[in-house]
Design an enzyme around this catalytic site. Sequence first.
Site, short mmCIF file in Angstrom:
data_model
loop_
_atom_site.label_atom_id
_atom_site.label_comp_id
_atom_site.label_asym_id
_atom_site.label_seq_id
_atom_site.Cartn_x
_atom_site.Cartn_y
_atom_site.Cartn_z
N GLU A 309 -12.17 73.16 -37.06
CA GLU A 309 -13.08 72.08 -37.50
C GLU A 309 -14.24 71.96 -36.51
OE1 GLU A 309 -12.76 67.22 -38.14
OE2 GLU A 309 -11.21 68.33 -37.05
N LYS A 371 -14.93 67.62 -46.48
CA LYS A 371 -13.73 66.82 -46.26
C LYS A 371 -13.70 65.64 -47.21
CE LYS A 371 -11.07 64.63 -42.54
NZ LYS A 371 -11.06 64.24 -41.10
N CYS A 421 -8.50 68.66 -40.66
CA CYS A 421 -7.86 67.72 -39.75
C CYS A 421 -6.68 67.02 -40.44
CB CYS A 421 -8.88 66.73 -39.21
SG CYS A 421 -8.30 65.84 -37.74
#
Length: 555
Positions: A309, A371, A421
């Site tokens: 990330e 995301k 994440c």
Amino acid sequence: MRQSRRCMAAALAGLAQGWSIAWPWGGAPLWWLQGISLAALVWLLGSVRGGGESRPTLQGFWIGWAFAMAWLAATWWWLYISLHTYGGLAAPLTVIAILLLAAGLGLYYAVAAAAFVALPPSGWAWRALLFAAVWTLAELARNSWFTGFPWGAGGYAHVDGPLAMFAESVGVYGIGAIAAVAAVAAAQCTRLRYRRRGTWLAPLGLALCLGAAAGGTYCTVHGCDFQDTRGTRDTRDTQAIEGNQGMRGAQGTQATTQSVSAGRLRVALLQGNIPQNEKFVPGGGVATALDWYSRQLLTSTAALVVTPETALPLLPQNLPPGLLDTIAARYSSDSQAAIVGLPLGGGAARDYSNSVLGFRPGLAAPYRYDKHHLVPFGEFVPGMFRWFTDLMHIPLGDFRRGGLAQPSFEWRGQRIAPNICYEDLFGEEIGANFRDAATAPTILLNVSNIAWFGDSVAIDQHLAISRMRALEFKRPMARATNTGETVVIDHHGRVTAALPRLERGVLVADVEGRNGITLYAWWVSRFGLWPLWIVAIGTVVAAFIANYRRSAVAR
């Protein structure tokens, strides 16, 4: 037993519950410790209900709250590192903030405990179902309400235990419900009166659980159905490290009949190990990241190269001129592909996204994944708090949320579904990609940066979360992280290759993609978690009606 002592005992049991998710001295999940701690809570609640205490429902509330606060604080104490060490918040305020978060989310479990005490059905089996129902409702509420923060749910402790076999059918919250039933059976064994009919069912049920545990433990130790797919050393980087010696976290769960191989893909997972306090420093961590990651991307020979990330920690317009174009050209005509993490945005307020770009031959424009499940206060400000951040002039902005069930990155016969994440916490959101078997992912990919939490148990907890997703969907999960755990997890939830944490390196390993749809993937892709909500609410309503009727007869 006095109420203060009960609450103290509940807090100690809650501490054990937190440690069961990932043991602080080694990081392993301990399913048996989770069962013992939950059984202790049931026993304490039973002592209130059966002891003729005044206001038992309120006492149950306090016991449940003490248990939950200790459990949750022990689970995410590492927030202290991000808030104090990296965020600069004063130590006393940091401790208060963590305790307030644990207390707020612990209210779900306090209400569950109070409901369990207030609605005492006859028979241990009904008590077991009621406790499992109220506990599951608390877990589901923590997962869903106010954007959700289900980190440390009890089911994750069972990723190496006998209940892991149920992941592909009922998921992590179903496993938690089964563990709750077993906890009531265990607690009941300490209160048996064998003159009563049916009391033999409790020890029998517990014996069956222990028998299953023995079988699960055997497979864990001996590696049932194990195929070694260790990683290999990338000889072009002196810090690249071979896949772990031996298999860690062996899981004996058998594959479903629908799960079939989709072939193997050679991947290179990059772990830059950029310290969080340097990551966004120009000339420091930024320069190091740009140099190291770009070199790996331009020289790797693996079929797929993956960065963590925000490995490139700048917006495209702020990157060195031509860097993205060079990477795109590198993967436009060869037999390789790359997935690169970086922030995207045009510079307008609230127009940024935490994203990955995919490069491969034949693409007119790079593949893009944004995301979807954002972190409150880290990536967006909840609406009810914006007035506060605006009033205090706190420089917190909002990222733009990506859509649910975004297309997979297709490469060499594999459909690779990224998540960023802590998105892998939300199995029901990953499950949205599995509605159509023809387009369902064959490989799950997590890219993370949890350097915010240092060398803490957060790394081990996140690994258990990823392993549970692999078990639920019978899919491998590859993880490329900044500081660890960078690993390959097979579709049995076993770690087959790994880099040591907090070391810069390249993990080169084969990932075997899988096709087929598990029972969990089938229903969660269509209905989300609503089936669990409905069953749990229905059980509580049935207990309420039965309790009302008993009260009416008694009057």
